[in-house]
Design a protein around this motif. Structure first.
Motif, PDB file in Angstrom:
ATOM      1  N   TYR A 295       0.764  -1.082   0.026  1.00  0.00           N
ATOM      2  CA  TYR A 295       0.063   0.076   0.069  1.00  0.00           C
ATOM      3  C   TYR A 295       0.829   1.242  -0.063  1.00  0.00           C
ATOM      4  O   TYR A 295       2.046   1.098   0.458  1.00  0.00           O
ATOM      5  N   THR A 296       0.299   2.271  -0.509  1.00  0.00           N
ATOM      6  CA  THR A 296       0.945   3.726  -0.448  1.00  0.00           C
ATOM      7  C   THR A 296       1.145   3.993   0.992  1.00  0.00           C
ATOM      8  O   THR A 296       0.583   3.580   1.826  1.00  0.00           O
ATOM      9  N   ALA A 297       2.092   5.261   1.374  1.00  0.00           N
ATOM     10  CA  ALA A 297       2.360   5.754   2.541  1.00  0.00           C
ATOM     11  C   ALA A 297       1.254   5.735   3.273  1.00  0.00           C
ATOM     12  O   ALA A 297       1.224   5.730   4.544  1.00  0.00           O
ATOM     13  N   ASP A 298       0.113   6.283   2.766  1.00  0.00           N
ATOM     14  CA  ASP A 298      -1.116   6.738   3.595  1.00  0.00           C
ATOM     15  C   ASP A 298      -1.752   5.532   3.851  1.00  0.00           C
ATOM     16  O   ASP A 298      -3.025   5.579   4.277  1.00  0.00           O
ATOM     17  N   ASN A 299      -1.535   4.445   3.332  1.00  0.00           N
ATOM     18  CA  ASN A 299      -2.421   3.259   3.493  1.00  0.00           C
ATOM     19  C   ASN A 299      -3.680   3.251   2.580  1.00  0.00           C
ATOM     20  O   ASN A 299      -4.577   2.508   3.389  1.00  0.00           O
ATOM     21  N   GLN A 300      -3.760   3.944   1.794  1.00  0.00           N
ATOM     22  CA  GLN A 300      -5.027   3.919   1.042  1.00  0.00           C
ATOM     23  C   GLN A 300      -4.979   3.341  -0.070  1.00  0.00           C
ATOM     24  O   GLN A 300      -6.126   2.849  -0.616  1.00  0.00           O
ATOM     25  N   THR A 301      -4.163   3.343  -0.933  1.00  0.00           N
ATOM     26  CA  THR A 301      -4.173   2.677  -2.531  1.00  0.00           C
ATOM     27  C   THR A 301      -3.304   1.381  -2.471  1.00  0.00           C
ATOM     28  O   THR A 301      -2.297   1.548  -2.184  1.00  0.00           O
ATOM     29  N   PRO A 302      -3.989   0.363  -2.964  1.00  0.00           N
ATOM     30  CA  PRO A 302      -3.105  -0.938  -3.109  1.00  0.00           C
ATOM     31  C   PRO A 302      -2.189  -0.743  -4.163  1.00  0.00           C
ATOM     32  O   PRO A 302      -2.606  -0.158  -5.295  1.00  0.00           O
ATOM     33  N   ILE A 303      -1.006  -1.482  -4.328  1.00  0.00           N
ATOM     34  CA  ILE A 303      -0.235  -1.386  -5.396  1.00  0.00           C
ATOM     35  C   ILE A 303       0.348  -2.995  -5.455  1.00  0.00           C
ATOM     36  O   ILE A 303       0.763  -3.681  -4.542  1.00  0.00           O
ATOM     37  N   ALA A 304       0.233  -3.454  -6.756  1.00  0.00           N
ATOM     38  CA  ALA A 304       0.659  -4.959  -6.865  1.00  0.00           C
ATOM     39  C   ALA A 304       1.903  -4.881  -7.655  1.00  0.00           C
ATOM     40  O   ALA A 304       1.995  -4.081  -8.555  1.00  0.00           O
ATOM     41  N   GLU A 305       2.962  -5.638  -7.259  1.00  0.00           N
ATOM     42  CA  GLU A 305       3.964  -5.637  -7.929  1.00  0.00           C
ATOM     43  C   GLU A 305       4.689  -7.149  -8.207  1.00  0.00           C
ATOM     44  O   GLU A 305       4.470  -8.047  -7.508  1.00  0.00           O
ATOM     45  N   PHE A 306       5.048  -7.209  -9.662  1.00  0.00           N
ATOM     46  CA  PHE A 306       5.512  -8.488  -9.914  1.00  0.00           C
ATOM     47  C   PHE A 306       6.364  -8.344 -10.971  1.00  0.00           C
ATOM     48  O   PHE A 306       6.634  -7.314 -11.538  1.00  0.00           O
ATOM     49  N   VAL A 307       6.918  -9.620 -11.264  1.00  0.00           N
ATOM     50  CA  VAL A 307       8.172  -9.520 -12.304  1.00  0.00           C
ATOM     51  C   VAL A 307       7.891 -10.485 -13.369  1.00  0.00           C
ATOM     52  O   VAL A 307       7.399 -11.667 -13.284  1.00  0.00           O
TER      53      VAL A 307
END
Length: 98
Positions: free
Chosen positions: A18-30
């Motif tokens: 999540y972003t620093a404000d814990n509001q927006t999810p982020i998926a990260e993969f390779v």
């Protein structure tokens, strides 16, 4: 306009953060994709998905899945342990299709 379509295989399962404000999810993969020339190693690329798409990516996709990615390419700078900065390409996806 920066738009890219890439057919690739997921080699590192999507991780949700999540972003620093814990509001927006982020998926990260390779992902890896076929080389341009015979005998070259496959290319690898870090992929990011934001918001509702990030949650969908984390729920639906696993290591080994082949996907069609549509998004934009960008560059990020990474601090190396050796003391220098390295630029790496990454893709921010807007659509993911199996």
């Amino acid at each position: 306009m920066n738009n890219c379509i890439l057919m690739a295989e997921i080699v590192q399962a999507p991780q949700l953060r999540y972003t620093a404000d814990n509001q927006t999810p982020i998926a990260e993969f390779v992902v890896k994709f076929a080389p341009l020339r015979e005998g070259d190693a496959p290319g690898q690329l870090k992929v990011l998905g934001w918001g509702n798409l990030a949650t969908e990516i984390q729920e639906r996709y696993r290591e080994g899945d082949r996907v069609l990615l549509e998004g934009r390419l960008g560059m990020s700078t990474v601090e190396r342990p050796e003391g220098f900065k390295e630029k790496r390409a990454e893709m921010t996806v807007q659509r993911v299709n199996p």
